[in-house]
Design an enzyme around this catalytic site. Structure first.
Site, PDB file in Angstrom:
ATOM      1  N   ASP A 109       0.656  -6.128  -5.878  1.00  0.00           N
ATOM      2  CA  ASP A 109      -0.733  -6.142  -6.347  1.00  0.00           C
ATOM      3  C   ASP A 109      -1.143  -4.873  -7.064  1.00  0.00           C
ATOM      4  OD1 ASP A 109      -0.998  -4.638  -3.786  1.00  0.00           O
ATOM      5  OD2 ASP A 109      -3.144  -4.817  -4.221  1.00  0.00           O
ATOM      6  N   ASP A 112       1.430  -0.328  -4.442  1.00  0.00           N
ATOM      7  CA  ASP A 112       2.237  -0.507  -3.236  1.00  0.00           C
ATOM      8  C   ASP A 112       3.226  -1.646  -3.449  1.00  0.00           C
ATOM      9  OD1 ASP A 112       0.656  -2.768  -3.155  1.00  0.00           O
ATOM     10  OD2 ASP A 112      -0.713  -1.960  -1.652  1.00  0.00           O
ATOM     11  N   TYR A 261      -7.973  -6.803   1.539  1.00  0.00           N
ATOM     12  CA  TYR A 261      -8.723  -7.695   0.656  1.00  0.00           C
ATOM     13  C   TYR A 261      -9.660  -8.556   1.488  1.00  0.00           C
ATOM     14  CZ  TYR A 261      -5.949  -6.073  -3.215  1.00  0.00           C
ATOM     15  OH  TYR A 261      -5.385  -5.277  -4.177  1.00  0.00           O
ATOM     16  N   GLU A 505      -5.140   4.366  -8.893  1.00  0.00           N
ATOM     17  CA  GLU A 505      -4.232   3.259  -8.610  1.00  0.00           C
ATOM     18  C   GLU A 505      -4.489   2.087  -9.555  1.00  0.00           C
ATOM     19  OE1 GLU A 505      -2.342   0.912  -4.786  1.00  0.00           O
ATOM     20  OE2 GLU A 505      -4.342   1.784  -4.584  1.00  0.00           O
TER      21      GLU A 505
END
Length: 531
Positions: A109, A112, A261, A505
């Site tokens: 995603d 990571d 999430y 990120e």
């Protein structure tokens, strides 16, 4: 990763009487502004086309789009037969094997090494939408094939993650274990457990978003691979029934997902999925589901919110507005009224985006970037800009000349100008004079929070000793071309430090949004394509 998004408007439920009044109001406005809704517009499933003004290619957006599509290759899991990212290799080849499944594909995603099904499905839906609306423009700049490839890499995974009608695997990997390691995906050593939703542990929002992804993708592949398109639609229908029959939030059923999430609710995903299924099938039951059956409960008419992986209200309102702009056959009075409610709410959202509108949102930086929260702030700016350029093109294609915002009149170009301002900010027209798209321009983030990008290909490190690369003061040895980082703080500043995951990120869903936006801006025309 981020938590719940916040709505910027709150209003009470609209009564049936008010809806009737609103329909009359819209009719009067339509007459006053002399716009023409194109009647009997053959929806996506009839593959018609609505044309706007011809236009040339905008080179800077073409260049940026070519970079943005590359980041999906950097995020791919599985056997990489053809890949544009030289520092990436095979990974996750045994994902799913403990349950006899092949979950090797899909995408990580963000920075990571976890496959989170909820944002991954959202990524696929947005990619599909951008291809359906702006595929011809993508094709002109030689990016359509890459978009198809990235989309199919996700949908192949989603098909395998749905082995039976009422079971969907929604996660591969343990985030807590993953975050204790800093290593390349090709050499990861931690366990890769699976998480599923089922009838005992429902996850309506994830199942519905996955249904939306498959329904929209079925339209993309309809003329390319009809068998694959039919397979996607079969899964979409099954997942929608599963989502609707066993209602429950996955954040409640599976509490461990809340840290990453976390869902703010599932009603928006149900409407979003049903809308896409209506466009994919033409079956009126799906339209009835979105309008009279569930619209009053879930649509938040009159109260727009920010479009994100967690909240699909604004996107559904725009997608439903498409029916209002271009027409549909044999609609009942109730369906017509509710469709107008969606459109009116979309208009309220659009009015909130135009900077000098009387109802303009104050959720911006001093330099005009839509800014809602610290984590991954560019998501809201780009999603809003994409919806704005799309709505602008709907207006042009339907010869709708004016948008009324609390007494002031605006036109499609005002929405397009707003979208351009957000794209330009992300590409370097900001106080930092920094492009937040890696590889674009001469000044972009050098220490992106991304494992594969930050560790040399030949590094001999394991789980914990790899953290030396996280804290290294040097630029990333592997450039994550096309990565869109989280973005600036509200004061328009940015700290290019690898451990600053809040700002630095990148994510696949941000990439889908900037691909969608740039695809709408890459031509100087305003055009609504066939879906």
């Amino acid at each position: 990763m981020e938590g719940e998004e916040k709505a910027y408007h709150r209003e009470s439920n609209t009564s049936w009487c008010c809806k009737l009044f609103l329909l009359l109001y819209i009719a009067l406005v339509a007459s006053a502004s002399t716009f023409t809704i194109l009647r009997n517009f053959n929806l996506y499933y009839h593959s018609s086309r609505v044309s706007g003004r011809p236009g040339g290619i905008v080179q800077n957006y073409s260049d940026a789009l070519g970079l943005a599509t590359q980041f999906f290759d950097a995020q791919k899991s599985g056997k990489l037969v053809v890949n544009r990212v030289g520092w990436r290799g095979d990974s996750g080849l045994r994902d799913g094997s403990e349950e006899g499944l092949d979950l090797s594909k899909g995408m990580y995603d963000a920075g990571d090494l976890i496959k989170f099904g909820f944002p991954m499905a959202f990524t696929a839906t947005v990619l599909s939408w951008s291809i359906l609306e702006y595929g011809e423009q993508m094709k002109k700049v030689k990016q359509l094939g890459h978009a198809h490839d990235s989309l199919k890499w996700i949908t192949d995974y989603l098909i395998n993650a749905h082995p039976s009608p009422n079971v969907l695997y929604i996660q591969v990997g343990d985030p807590e274990l993953d975050h204790k390691c800093w290593q390349r995906p090709e050499t990861m050593t931690e366990r890769r457990p699976l998480v599923q939703i089922n009838t005992s542990f429902p996850g309506t929002e994830v199942a519905a978003e996955t249904a939306a992804a498959m329904a929209s993708a079925s339209l993309v592949f309809r003329k390319i691979d009809s068998a694959y398109s039919k397979l996607l639609l079969k899964h979409a229908k099954q997942l929608f029934v599963f989502a609707d029959t066993y209602r429950g939030s996955y954040s409640i059923s599976i509490p461990q997902v809340q840290q990453f999430y976390n869902s703010s609710g599932y009603g928006d995903e149900q409407l979003w999925a049903a809308t896409w299924l209506y466009h994919a099938t033409g079956e009126v039951d799906y339209l009835r589901y979105v309008t009279e059956q569930n619209g009053p409960a879930f649509a938040n008419w009159g109260s727009p919110s920010w479009f994100s992986w967690d909240d699909k209200h604004a996107a559904t309102q725009v997608l439903m507005s498409r029916i209002s702009f271009f027409g549909a056959k044999d609609l009942s009075m109730a369906e017509n009224i509710d469709i107008q409610m969606y459109r009116k709410t979309a208009e309220v959202f659009m009015c909130g985006l135009i900077p000098d509108s009387p109802t303009a949102t104050s959720d911006r930086t001093d330099n005009g970037l839509i800014w809602v929260e610290e984590w991954n702030c560019l998501q809201h700016a780009l999603s809003s800009a994409f919806l704005a350029v799309l709505y602008s093109d709907y207006m042009v294609a339907s010869q709708t000349e004016m948008l009324y915002c609390d007494g002031k009149i605006y036109n499609p170009e005002d929405l397009r100008s707003f979208a351009i301002s957000q794209a330009d900010y992300a590409l370097g027209k900001n106080p930092m004079k920094m492009s937040y798209l890696v590889g674009y321009g001469s000044n972009y983030p050098q220490q992106v929070h991304h494992r594969g990008s930050s560790i040399p290909v030949d590094a001999d490190t394991g789980c914990s000793d790899g953290f030396k690369w996280l804290y290294s003061p040097d630029p990333n040895p592997n450039v994550a071309v096309g990565a869109l980082v989280g973005g600036p703080f509200q004061n328009d500043s940015y700290m290019d430090i690898r451990n600053n995951s809040m700002q630095g990120e990148p994510s696949t869903y941000n990439s889908a949004l900037i691909v969608a936006l740039l695809s709408g801006l890459v031509s100087t025309s305003s055009v609504a394509m066939h879906l």
